[in-house]
Design an enzyme around this catalytic site. Structure first.
Site, PDB file in Angstrom:
ATOM      1  N   SER A  39      30.888  47.589  37.883  1.00  0.00           N
ATOM      2  CA  SER A  39      31.401  46.281  38.298  1.00  0.00           C
ATOM      3  C   SER A  39      32.388  46.425  39.441  1.00  0.00           C
ATOM      4  O   SER A  39      33.114  47.416  39.527  1.00  0.00           O
ATOM      5  CB  SER A  39      32.107  45.608  37.103  1.00  0.00           C
ATOM      6  OG  SER A  39      32.838  44.479  37.537  1.00  0.00           O
ATOM      7  N   ALA A  40      32.452  45.419  40.301  1.00  0.00           N
ATOM      8  CA  ALA A  40      33.410  45.397  41.411  1.00  0.00           C
ATOM      9  C   ALA A  40      34.844  45.396  40.888  1.00  0.00           C
ATOM     10  O   ALA A  40      35.781  45.674  41.628  1.00  0.00           O
ATOM     11  CB  ALA A  40      33.167  44.157  42.256  1.00  0.00           C
ATOM     12  N   TYR A  60      38.288  46.063  30.064  1.00  0.00           N
ATOM     13  CA  TYR A  60      36.866  46.002  30.461  1.00  0.00           C
ATOM     14  C   TYR A  60      36.663  46.791  31.757  1.00  0.00           C
ATOM     15  O   TYR A  60      35.820  47.690  31.837  1.00  0.00           O
ATOM     16  CB  TYR A  60      36.414  44.553  30.666  1.00  0.00           C
ATOM     17  CG  TYR A  60      35.198  44.434  31.544  1.00  0.00           C
ATOM     18  CD1 TYR A  60      35.317  44.069  32.890  1.00  0.00           C
ATOM     19  CD2 TYR A  60      33.932  44.735  31.047  1.00  0.00           C
ATOM     20  CE1 TYR A  60      34.205  44.002  33.705  1.00  0.00           C
ATOM     21  CE2 TYR A  60      32.814  44.669  31.865  1.00  0.00           C
ATOM     22  CZ  TYR A  60      32.952  44.305  33.187  1.00  0.00           C
ATOM     23  OH  TYR A  60      31.860  44.248  34.007  1.00  0.00           O
ATOM     24  N   LYS A  91      34.626  50.570  32.693  1.00  0.00           N
ATOM     25  CA  LYS A  91      33.631  50.780  33.764  1.00  0.00           C
ATOM     26  C   LYS A  91      34.045  51.967  34.635  1.00  0.00           C
ATOM     27  O   LYS A  91      33.231  52.843  34.943  1.00  0.00           O
ATOM     28  CB  LYS A  91      33.494  49.516  34.619  1.00  0.00           C
ATOM     29  CG  LYS A  91      32.850  48.346  33.912  1.00  0.00           C
ATOM     30  CD  LYS A  91      31.437  48.671  33.427  1.00  0.00           C
ATOM     31  CE  LYS A  91      30.764  47.495  32.772  1.00  0.00           C
ATOM     32  NZ  LYS A  91      29.413  47.828  32.246  1.00  0.00           N
TER      33      LYS A  91
HETATM   34  C1  WQD Z   1      34.772  33.016  39.774  1.00  0.00           C
HETATM   35  C2  WQD Z   1      35.763  32.101  40.492  1.00  0.00           C
HETATM   36  C3  WQD Z   1      37.737  31.659  39.223  1.00  0.00           C
HETATM   37  C4  WQD Z   1      35.678  29.417  36.029  1.00  0.00           C
HETATM   38  C5  WQD Z   1      34.103  37.859  36.282  1.00  0.00           C
HETATM   39  C6  WQD Z   1      34.457  39.241  35.818  1.00  0.00           C
HETATM   40  C7  WQD Z   1      33.634  40.240  36.587  1.00  0.00           C
HETATM   41  C8  WQD Z   1      32.191  39.923  36.436  1.00  0.00           C
HETATM   42  C9  WQD Z   1      31.903  38.509  36.895  1.00  0.00           C
HETATM   43  C10 WQD Z   1      31.319  41.308  34.698  1.00  0.00           C
HETATM   44  C11 WQD Z   1      37.201  32.552  40.336  1.00  0.00           C
HETATM   45  C12 WQD Z   1      36.934  30.375  39.418  1.00  0.00           C
HETATM   46  C13 WQD Z   1      35.944  30.159  37.176  1.00  0.00           C
HETATM   47  C14 WQD Z   1      36.179  28.099  35.916  1.00  0.00           C
HETATM   48  C15 WQD Z   1      37.179  28.312  38.092  1.00  0.00           C
HETATM   49  N1  WQD Z   1      31.818  40.118  35.083  1.00  0.00           N
HETATM   50  N2  WQD Z   1      36.677  29.615  38.191  1.00  0.00           N
HETATM   51  N3  WQD Z   1      36.914  27.595  36.975  1.00  0.00           N
HETATM   52  O1  WQD Z   1      36.375  36.143  37.361  1.00  0.00           O
HETATM   53  O2  WQD Z   1      35.230  36.511  39.620  1.00  0.00           O
HETATM   54  O3  WQD Z   1      34.430  37.747  37.632  1.00  0.00           O
HETATM   55  O4  WQD Z   1      32.735  37.623  36.110  1.00  0.00           O
HETATM   56  O5  WQD Z   1      31.000  42.240  35.378  1.00  0.00           O
HETATM   57  O6  WQD Z   1      33.929  41.536  36.066  1.00  0.00           O
HETATM   58  O7  WQD Z   1      35.827  39.458  36.128  1.00  0.00           O
HETATM   59  O8  WQD Z   1      34.011  35.313  37.788  1.00  0.00           O
HETATM   60  O9  WQD Z   1      32.903  33.155  37.429  1.00  0.00           O
HETATM   61  O10 WQD Z   1      34.936  33.725  36.013  1.00  0.00           O
HETATM   62  O11 WQD Z   1      35.229  33.168  38.423  1.00  0.00           O
HETATM   63  O12 WQD Z   1      37.856  27.832  39.033  1.00  0.00           O
HETATM   64  O13 WQD Z   1      35.979  27.365  34.896  1.00  0.00           O
HETATM   65  O14 WQD Z   1      35.679  30.797  39.923  1.00  0.00           O
HETATM   66  O15 WQD Z   1      39.134  31.402  39.354  1.00  0.00           O
HETATM   67  O16 WQD Z   1      37.872  32.250  41.546  1.00  0.00           O
HETATM   68  P1  WQD Z   1      35.132  36.400  38.146  1.00  0.00           P
HETATM   69  P2  WQD Z   1      34.233  33.799  37.326  1.00  0.00           P
END
Ligand code: WQD
Length: 336
Positions: A124-125, A148, A152
């Site tokens: 994961s990034a 988590y 990784k």
């Molecule tokens: C994306 C953007 C939120 C929900 C996570 C894990 C990462 C990977 C992918 C496993 C952010 C914003 C989100 C909401 C919002 N998982 N958001 N309202 O956090 O970048 O990555 O999922 O590998 O490891 O960390 O993804 O989709 O939760 O958020 O505003 O209800 O959307 O703040 O900017 P994230 P996300």
């Protein structure tokens, strides 16, 4: 090739199984359905018209995993099975360390025992921590904000050392950015239990009327429109990246970013969703979510250079396919 896909009933795993089968590979799935559904395997057989041997096992169980290797001539492993909720990992770190690390050790030991020399790992990034964007594979992983992400990074180290001790072994460590979207059939896609953590399933459930409105976490970030920026990648592009990796994998251990190289803000994704589907997404701004970073996107040139893979689908495709899945997923009840 015969590919063992752990977590093959999950969101990314199921799409990767479709791409592998479409490319002519055979697939064996090992999944304990902790975070997936057995019905998804039925849907994979429907989509591909192929037989898919299925083992309902916990891949931290060495004897259960060895049984799979003893019953099939496995040519490669793609290891997806793992817990992946950032917030949950902070609540139950030991569960995350146990499951994510022991499963990787069990699969690596089985690969060694049965002389399987292609291993693709779902990383994961998150491991980049707060490095400068765009994230490049040559950067050193930095401490992440959660167990988590640490699992990784540790699994990457384990597989790197494993490859150094085994000259015959080829390892690809694939660092994902933000997978979204669904297979064009609308039969498989991202369907988290409970209220979604991730942005796209939250949007589709708001538009479907299951949730009231999207809460945008923070509009005070130092970004183009003050909302969080991420590298969203279509899950089918991501799946195809795994097929390229298992097909073109080289000896040694190699890290690859699987992203588009483009940053998209939350507001931009909302507008793209509205444009792709001709439907409004009600939203409100709320405070930042703890642990979120402002900007995350990939330098995706290495995967293109070394195994000819690039993401082909854009955010409109991702929004269209995600909504198509949400609309059809109600019909999956009969697949219980
Ligand atoms: C994306 C953007 C939120 C929900 C996570 C894990 C990462 C990977 C992918 C496993 C952010 C914003 C989100 C909401 C919002 N998982 N958001 N309202 O956090 O970048 O990555 O999922 O590998 O490891 O960390 O993804 O989709 O939760 O958020 O505003 O209800 O959307 O703040 O900017 P994230 P996300």
């Amino acid at each position: 090739m015969n590919i063992l896909v752990t977590g093959g009933a999950g969101y990314i795993g199921s799409h990767t199984c479709v791409s592998l089968l479409d490319k002519g590979h055979k697939v064996i799935i090992a999944d304990n359905f902790y975070n997936s559904r057995k019905s998804t395997v039925k849907l994979l057989r429907q989509i591909t018209s192929k037989e898919i041997p299925l083992y309902q096992v916990d891949v931290t169980n060495q004897s259960a995993v060895n049984k799979i290797f003893s019953e099939h001539q496995i040519d490669g492993v793609i290891h997806f099975a793992g817990y992946k909720a950032v917030g949950e990992s902070l609540e139950v770190p030991l569960t995350y360390y146990w499951n994510n690390i022991i499963s990787t050790l069990v699969l690596a030991k089985a690969s060694r025992k049965y002389d399987v020399n292609r291993f693709v790992f779902s990383s994961s990034a998150t491991v980049y921590g707060d490095n400068e964007v765009p994230f490049v594979e040559t950067m050193n992983p930095l401490p992440t904000t959660n167990p988590y992400g640490e699992t990784k990074a540790m699994c990457e180290r384990i597989l790197l050392d494993f490859s150094r001790a085994n000259p015959k072994l080829s390892v690809a460590l694939l660092r994902y950015f933000n997978p979204v979207g669904a297979h064009e059939s609308g039969l498989i896609g991202e369907k988290p239990d409970g209220v979604p953590n991730n942005l796209m399933p939250y949007i589709t459930q708001v538009v479907k009327g299951k949730l009231e409105k999207l809460k945008i976490f923070g509009n005070d970030y130092p970004t183009k429109d003050a909302t969080g920026v991420r590298d969203y990648i279509h899950v089918v592009d991501l799946a195809e990246g795994h097929v390229s990796a298992i097909d073109h994998i080289q000896k040694g251990a190699h890290v690859y970013n699987l992203g588009t190289g483009r940053g998209t803000s939350v507001l931009e994704l909302v507008k793209a969703f509205e444009k792709a589907n001709g439907i409004k997404v009600p939203y409100e701004f709320v405070s930042r979510r703890p642990g979120d970073i402002a900007i995350c996107y990939a330098d995706a040139s290495k995967a293109k250079r070394e195994f000819g893979w690039t993401a082909k689908r854009d955010v409109i495709d991702m929004c269209r396919d995600a909504w198509n899945f949400e609309n059809q997923s109600k019909s999956l009840v009969e697949y219980k």
